[in-house]
Scaffold this motif. Sequence first.
Motif, PDB file in Angstrom:
ATOM      1  N   ALA A 188      46.424  40.538  35.500  1.00  0.00           N
ATOM      2  CA  ALA A 188      46.283  41.986  35.705  1.00  0.00           C
ATOM      3  C   ALA A 188      45.427  42.258  36.934  1.00  0.00           C
ATOM      4  O   ALA A 188      45.765  43.115  37.760  1.00  0.00           O
ATOM      5  N   TYR A 189      44.344  41.528  37.081  1.00  0.00           N
ATOM      6  CA  TYR A 189      43.462  41.735  38.235  1.00  0.00           C
ATOM      7  C   TYR A 189      44.175  41.354  39.537  1.00  0.00           C
ATOM      8  O   TYR A 189      44.060  42.057  40.548  1.00  0.00           O
ATOM      9  N   ALA A 190      44.939  40.273  39.509  1.00  0.00           N
ATOM     10  CA  ALA A 190      45.686  39.859  40.705  1.00  0.00           C
ATOM     11  C   ALA A 190      46.706  40.922  41.095  1.00  0.00           C
ATOM     12  O   ALA A 190      46.847  41.251  42.284  1.00  0.00           O
ATOM     13  N   LEU A 191      47.424  41.473  40.124  1.00  0.00           N
ATOM     14  CA  LEU A 191      48.390  42.534  40.423  1.00  0.00           C
ATOM     15  C   LEU A 191      47.686  43.763  40.980  1.00  0.00           C
ATOM     16  O   LEU A 191      48.171  44.398  41.926  1.00  0.00           O
TER      17      LEU A 191
ATOM     18  N   GLU B  27      35.163  47.896  38.505  1.00  0.00           N
ATOM     19  CA  GLU B  27      35.191  48.272  37.089  1.00  0.00           C
ATOM     20  C   GLU B  27      36.162  47.379  36.314  1.00  0.00           C
ATOM     21  O   GLU B  27      35.877  46.944  35.200  1.00  0.00           O
ATOM     22  N   MET B  28      37.288  47.099  36.916  1.00  0.00           N
ATOM     23  CA  MET B  28      38.292  46.253  36.272  1.00  0.00           C
ATOM     24  C   MET B  28      37.755  44.837  36.055  1.00  0.00           C
ATOM     25  O   MET B  28      37.958  44.238  35.002  1.00  0.00           O
ATOM     26  N   ARG B  29      37.069  44.299  37.078  1.00  0.00           N
ATOM     27  CA  ARG B  29      36.452  42.973  36.927  1.00  0.00           C
ATOM     28  C   ARG B  29      35.531  42.953  35.717  1.00  0.00           C
ATOM     29  O   ARG B  29      35.546  42.010  34.923  1.00  0.00           O
ATOM     30  N   HIS B  30      34.737  44.007  35.593  1.00  0.00           N
ATOM     31  CA  HIS B  30      33.802  44.090  34.479  1.00  0.00           C
ATOM     32  C   HIS B  30      34.535  44.237  33.140  1.00  0.00           C
ATOM     33  O   HIS B  30      34.258  43.507  32.185  1.00  0.00           O
ATOM     34  N   GLU B  31      35.450  45.189  33.080  1.00  0.00           N
ATOM     35  CA  GLU B  31      36.156  45.483  31.828  1.00  0.00           C
ATOM     36  C   GLU B  31      37.020  44.320  31.343  1.00  0.00           C
ATOM     37  O   GLU B  31      37.191  44.127  30.145  1.00  0.00           O
ATOM     38  N   LEU B  32      37.586  43.566  32.282  1.00  0.00           N
ATOM     39  CA  LEU B  32      38.454  42.449  31.911  1.00  0.00           C
ATOM     40  C   LEU B  32      37.732  41.101  31.979  1.00  0.00           C
ATOM     41  O   LEU B  32      38.361  40.051  31.871  1.00  0.00           O
ATOM     42  N   ASN B  33      36.420  41.160  32.156  1.00  0.00           N
ATOM     43  CA  ASN B  33      35.589  39.967  32.129  1.00  0.00           C
ATOM     44  C   ASN B  33      36.089  38.893  33.112  1.00  0.00           C
ATOM     45  O   ASN B  33      36.240  37.730  32.742  1.00  0.00           O
ATOM     46  N   ILE B  34      36.344  39.313  34.332  1.00  0.00           N
ATOM     47  CA  ILE B  34      36.805  38.389  35.371  1.00  0.00           C
ATOM     48  C   ILE B  34      35.579  37.794  36.053  1.00  0.00           C
ATOM     49  O   ILE B  34      34.757  38.522  36.614  1.00  0.00           O
ATOM     50  N   ASP B  35      35.459  36.498  35.980  1.00  0.00           N
ATOM     51  CA  ASP B  35      34.366  35.778  36.622  1.00  0.00           C
ATOM     52  C   ASP B  35      34.355  36.100  38.116  1.00  0.00           C
ATOM     53  O   ASP B  35      35.402  36.195  38.750  1.00  0.00           O
ATOM     54  N   ARG B  36      33.166  36.283  38.686  1.00  0.00           N
ATOM     55  CA  ARG B  36      33.040  36.695  40.083  1.00  0.00           C
ATOM     56  C   ARG B  36      33.693  35.708  41.050  1.00  0.00           C
ATOM     57  O   ARG B  36      34.324  36.102  42.016  1.00  0.00           O
ATOM     58  N   LEU B  37      33.566  34.416  40.780  1.00  0.00           N
ATOM     59  CA  LEU B  37      34.178  33.411  41.646  1.00  0.00           C
ATOM     60  C   LEU B  37      35.702  33.496  41.574  1.00  0.00           C
ATOM     61  O   LEU B  37      36.384  33.436  42.594  1.00  0.00           O
TER      62      LEU B  37
END
Length: 143
Positions: free
Chosen positions: A90-93, A114-124
Motif C-alpha cells: 500500500a505504501y509503495a503504491l 501519516e501513512m508510514r505511521h498508521e501502517l507501521n512502515i519501518d523508516r528504513l
Amino acid sequence: MPDLPHALSPEDALVAVMITVSASDENIETAELLRIEASVNNLPIFGAYDMDRARLVTKVVFDLLTEEDGLDALFGLVRENLPDYLWETAYALACDVAAADGTLHGPELRILEEMRHELNIDRLHAAAIERGARARHMILRSE
C-alpha cells in the motif's frame, strides 16, 4: 461505510490509499490518475478486481476526507481490510502515485508520513520504497 455494497476488499483498500494520496493536495493530477489506472490494470494483486468498485471507493474516500476525523476512519478501514503483509505494498503504491506528476507537495509528504505511521512502515523500508518510486518516475533532463 457509505455506498459500498460490501465491506472493503483488500484491493479496495489499496485503491483507497492511492486515491487518498492523489487527493491530499486537493489537486488531482492527470498523471496521478493514470498511475492509479495503470496499477489497477497491470499489477497482479488487482488481477480479479472489478474496476467499477474503484468509483465507489473513490466516493467513500472523498466522503471520509470531508469529515472531521475522516482520515483516521479511512486508515482504520485500510488496516481492518488489508492484511498487514500488504501494508508495504500500500505504501509503495501511494509513493508511486505521489511521484507520478514529478513533484511532491507538502500535503502529499504529510499524508505519506501519516501513512508510514498508521501502517507501521519501518523508516528504513519506507526510505527504500520512496527511493524506488523516485527512480521509477525520473525524466530525462536536457543538460
